[in-house]
Write a protein that holds these residues in place. Structure first.
Motif, short mmCIF file in Angstrom:
data_model
loop_
_atom_site.label_atom_id
_atom_site.label_comp_id
_atom_site.label_asym_id
_atom_site.label_seq_id
_atom_site.Cartn_x
_atom_site.Cartn_y
_atom_site.Cartn_z
N LEU A 36 0.84 -1.20 0.00
CA LEU A 36 0.00 0.00 0.00
C LEU A 36 0.87 1.25 0.00
CD1 LEU A 36 -2.74 1.50 0.37
CD2 LEU A 36 -2.54 1.07 2.83
N LEU A 37 1.87 1.26 0.87
CA LEU A 37 2.76 2.42 0.98
C LEU A 37 3.54 2.63 -0.33
CD1 LEU A 37 3.99 4.66 2.80
CD2 LEU A 37 5.67 2.98 3.59
N GLU A 38 4.07 1.55 -0.87
CA GLU A 38 4.84 1.66 -2.12
C GLU A 38 3.98 2.16 -3.27
OE1 GLU A 38 6.87 -2.29 -2.44
OE2 GLU A 38 8.44 -1.03 -3.34
N ASP A 39 2.77 1.63 -3.37
CA ASP A 39 1.84 2.08 -4.43
C ASP A 39 1.61 3.58 -4.31
OD1 ASP A 39 1.62 -0.45 -5.37
OD2 ASP A 39 -0.42 -0.83 -4.62
N CYS A 40 1.36 4.04 -3.09
CA CYS A 40 1.11 5.47 -2.87
C CYS A 40 2.34 6.27 -3.26
CB CYS A 40 0.75 5.75 -1.40
SG CYS A 40 -0.88 5.15 -0.92
N VAL A 41 3.50 5.86 -2.78
CA VAL A 41 4.73 6.62 -3.03
C VAL A 41 5.05 6.71 -4.52
CG1 VAL A 41 7.25 6.58 -2.70
CG2 VAL A 41 5.73 6.29 -0.73
N ARG A 46 4.87 10.75 -9.24
CA ARG A 46 4.35 11.26 -10.52
C ARG A 46 3.58 12.56 -10.31
NH1 ARG A 46 0.90 6.61 -13.11
NH2 ARG A 46 0.49 8.21 -14.68
N LEU A 47 2.77 12.58 -9.27
CA LEU A 47 1.98 13.78 -8.97
C LEU A 47 2.88 14.98 -8.70
CD1 LEU A 47 -0.91 14.97 -8.11
CD2 LEU A 47 -0.16 14.49 -5.78
N GLN A 241 -5.58 4.02 2.01
CA GLN A 241 -6.32 3.24 1.01
C GLN A 241 -7.10 4.17 0.08
OE1 GLN A 241 -7.98 0.68 4.01
NE2 GLN A 241 -6.79 -1.09 3.35
N GLY A 242 -7.64 5.23 0.66
CA GLY A 242 -8.31 6.25 -0.16
C GLY A 242 -7.31 6.96 -1.07
N LEU A 243 -6.13 7.22 -0.54
CA LEU A 243 -5.08 7.91 -1.31
C LEU A 243 -4.66 7.08 -2.52
CD1 LEU A 243 -2.86 10.18 -1.57
CD2 LEU A 243 -1.44 8.78 -0.06
N ARG A 244 -4.46 5.78 -2.31
CA ARG A 244 -4.06 4.92 -3.43
C ARG A 244 -5.11 4.98 -4.54
NH1 ARG A 244 -2.31 -1.24 -2.51
NH2 ARG A 244 -4.24 -1.36 -1.32
N TYR A 245 -6.37 4.91 -4.13
CA TYR A 245 -7.46 4.95 -5.10
C TYR A 245 -7.54 6.31 -5.80
CZ TYR A 245 -12.24 4.89 -6.89
OH TYR A 245 -13.34 4.97 -7.71
N GLN A 246 -7.45 7.38 -5.01
CA GLN A 246 -7.59 8.74 -5.55
C GLN A 246 -6.43 9.07 -6.49
OE1 GLN A 246 -9.95 10.68 -5.87
NE2 GLN A 246 -9.62 12.81 -5.27
N LEU A 247 -5.23 8.62 -6.16
CA LEU A 247 -4.08 8.88 -7.03
C LEU A 247 -4.27 8.19 -8.38
CD1 LEU A 247 -1.14 8.56 -4.48
CD2 LEU A 247 -1.62 10.58 -5.90
N ASP A 248 -4.79 6.98 -8.34
CA ASP A 248 -5.04 6.27 -9.59
C ASP A 248 -6.07 7.03 -10.42
OD1 ASP A 248 -4.97 3.93 -11.41
OD2 ASP A 248 -7.05 3.70 -10.74
N LYS A 249 -7.09 7.52 -9.74
CA LYS A 249 -8.14 8.28 -10.42
C LYS A 249 -7.57 9.56 -11.05
CE LYS A 249 -12.71 9.69 -9.14
NZ LYS A 249 -13.61 10.05 -8.01
N ILE A 250 -6.75 10.27 -10.27
CA ILE A 250 -6.17 11.54 -10.74
C ILE A 250 -5.22 11.30 -11.92
CG2 ILE A 250 -4.55 13.40 -10.13
CD1 ILE A 250 -5.74 13.30 -7.26
N LEU A 251 -4.34 10.33 -11.76
CA LEU A 251 -3.28 10.15 -12.76
C LEU A 251 -3.75 9.39 -13.99
CD1 LEU A 251 -0.46 9.23 -10.24
CD2 LEU A 251 -0.52 11.32 -11.61
N ASN A 252 -4.58 8.38 -13.77
CA ASN A 252 -4.91 7.48 -14.88
C ASN A 252 -6.31 7.66 -15.45
OD1 ASN A 252 -2.34 6.35 -14.55
ND2 ASN A 252 -3.11 5.04 -12.90
N ARG A 253 -7.21 8.24 -14.66
CA ARG A 253 -8.55 8.43 -15.21
C ARG A 253 -8.77 9.88 -15.65
NH1 ARG A 253 -12.89 5.56 -11.59
NH2 ARG A 253 -11.23 4.98 -10.14
N GLU A 254 -8.67 10.82 -14.73
CA GLU A 254 -8.83 12.22 -15.15
C GLU A 254 -7.61 12.69 -15.94
OE1 GLU A 254 -9.35 15.28 -12.11
OE2 GLU A 254 -10.24 16.61 -13.61
#
Ligand SMILES: *Cc1c(COP(=O)(O)O)cnc(C)c1O
Length: 354
Positions: A36-41, A46-47, A241-254
């Motif tokens: 989880l931590l690595e995914d977020c980092v 990228r952000l 867990q919210g951060l991992r999801y939100q980062l994916d949304k920000i970077l890969n969806r929006e």
């Protein structure tokens, strides 16, 4: 129904983000937490446009402001103050017993590279603090110009991007920012309680020579635990867990650029509205794309407006501190849309008869 937040933090959190957070607890010394931590980092890099180490801390943003001071100020710190949050840097520096000077600027003005150059050229300083987006006055600092000055000096560049990160582009490595920090409850649109910073290798080396780094926010402790893909203390697991999801949304969806564009469009819309009906506090070129500070030129009763907007399902933001009566603020950050902002401005128009 929940009221829509038009205050500059916390911002509304989307239902799908809440869903992503409603997962069973995991142990913070286990493998799953490490992933989880690595995914977020990975995605935070990228952000933030950085290769620096990133630390994820259970804290509000102010905690990491203190951390930056404790770890990176050895000699004397120059605090550039043009509003409530940039002045907070100075209060924190003093409260931690560090030598510091406040470069006191007008509220509503932007920090000027020339004055910063003049101060740094005295050679008195080994660190400088800046707020990228001054939430109290709606001013975005000309950080690219300032970075050009700062890079000529041997100082730690400590930058608060609390209300801009994920709304306005901040390229940490290009700007040479040593510590870039923010909380997740503003333009990231996550629940409050988690703060993030990037720390340059230069600062980590320097920290080794700084006394009294304290215990909770010692960057070297964070670095040591990162070696094990852990955090020193229990992480804010659900928010992560919210951060991992939100980062994916920000970077890969929006998409990051689309997200910055959306914020720019909201900023422009709000400024256009303000200039037609009232005025904005900052000079147009420094006006923020995440929060507008509106000049109350018509002596509107803001508390009455706040009350009426609440009845319409909105939370209104007064002016901050000494600007409380002279201004009010409209936040347009996080997952907020242009349409939602339009409706909010329409609601104000109706109440005030614009
Ligand atoms: C909100 C804000 C802070 C304080 O953040 P906390 O998470 O409440 O500690 C600091 N700086 C800026 C620019 C802010 O907008």
């Amino acid at each position: 129904m929940a009221k829509k937040l038009f205050i500059p933090g916390p911002t509304d959190v989307s239902p799908d983000v809440f869903d992503a957070m409603s997962k069973p607890m995991i142990g913070h010394r286990g493998k799953e937490f490490g992933i989880l931590l690595e995914d977020c980092v990975e995605n935070l890099k990228r952000l933030m446009f950085t290769k620096n180490n990133i630390f994820v801390c259970p804290s509000s943003s102010t905690g990491l402001m203190e951390a930056a001071i404790r770890n990176c100020v050895k000699k004397r710190c120059l605090n550039v103050g043009n509003g409530a949050f940039s002045n907070r840097w100075h209060d924190i520096t003093k409260a931690n017993g560090k030598e510091a000077d406040l470069l006191e600027l007008e509220w509503g003005g932007a920090p000027t590279p020339d004055l910063i150059d003049e101060k740094l050229s005295t050679g008195n300083y080994d660190a400088i603090t800046l707020v990228h987006n001054e939430t109290s006055t709606g001013v975005t600092a000309p950080i690219y110009d300032i970075a050009e000055i700062v890079k000529d000096y041997d100082v730690s560049f400590l930058v608060d991007t609390v209300s801009s990160m994920a709304g306005i582009k901040v390229e940490v490595d290009k700007l040479g920012i040593d510590v870039c920090l923010f909380g997740v409850q503003k333009a990231m649109a996550l629940p409050a309680g988690l703060a993030i910073c990037s720390v340059s290798d230069k600062s980590l080396e320097k920290a080794k020579t700084v006394d009294n780094r304290g215990y909770y926010f010692d960057f070297l402790t964070y670095l040591k635990y990162w070696g094990k893909k852990q955090t020193p203390t229990t992480g804010a697991i659900s928010i992560m867990q919210g951060l991992r999801y939100q980062l994916d949304k920000i970077l890969n969806r929006e998409g990051l650029e689309n997200r910055f564009d959306r914020h720019r469009n909201m900023g422009e819309l709000c400024r256009k509205w303000a200039k037609k009906n009232l005025d904005i506090l900052p000079e147009e070129k420094y006006a923020s794309d995440t929060v507008s500070c509106i000049k109350n030129t018509k002596e509107i009763d803001c508390n009455d407006l706040k009350q009426k907007l609440a009845e319409g399902g909105y939370i209104f933001a007064n002016g901050y501190g000494k600007l409380a009566d002279k201004t009010f603020r409209i936040a347009h950050m996080g997952d907020r849309t242009v349409d939602e902002l339009k409706k909010y401005l329409d609601a104000i128009d109706e109440i005030l008869g614009f």
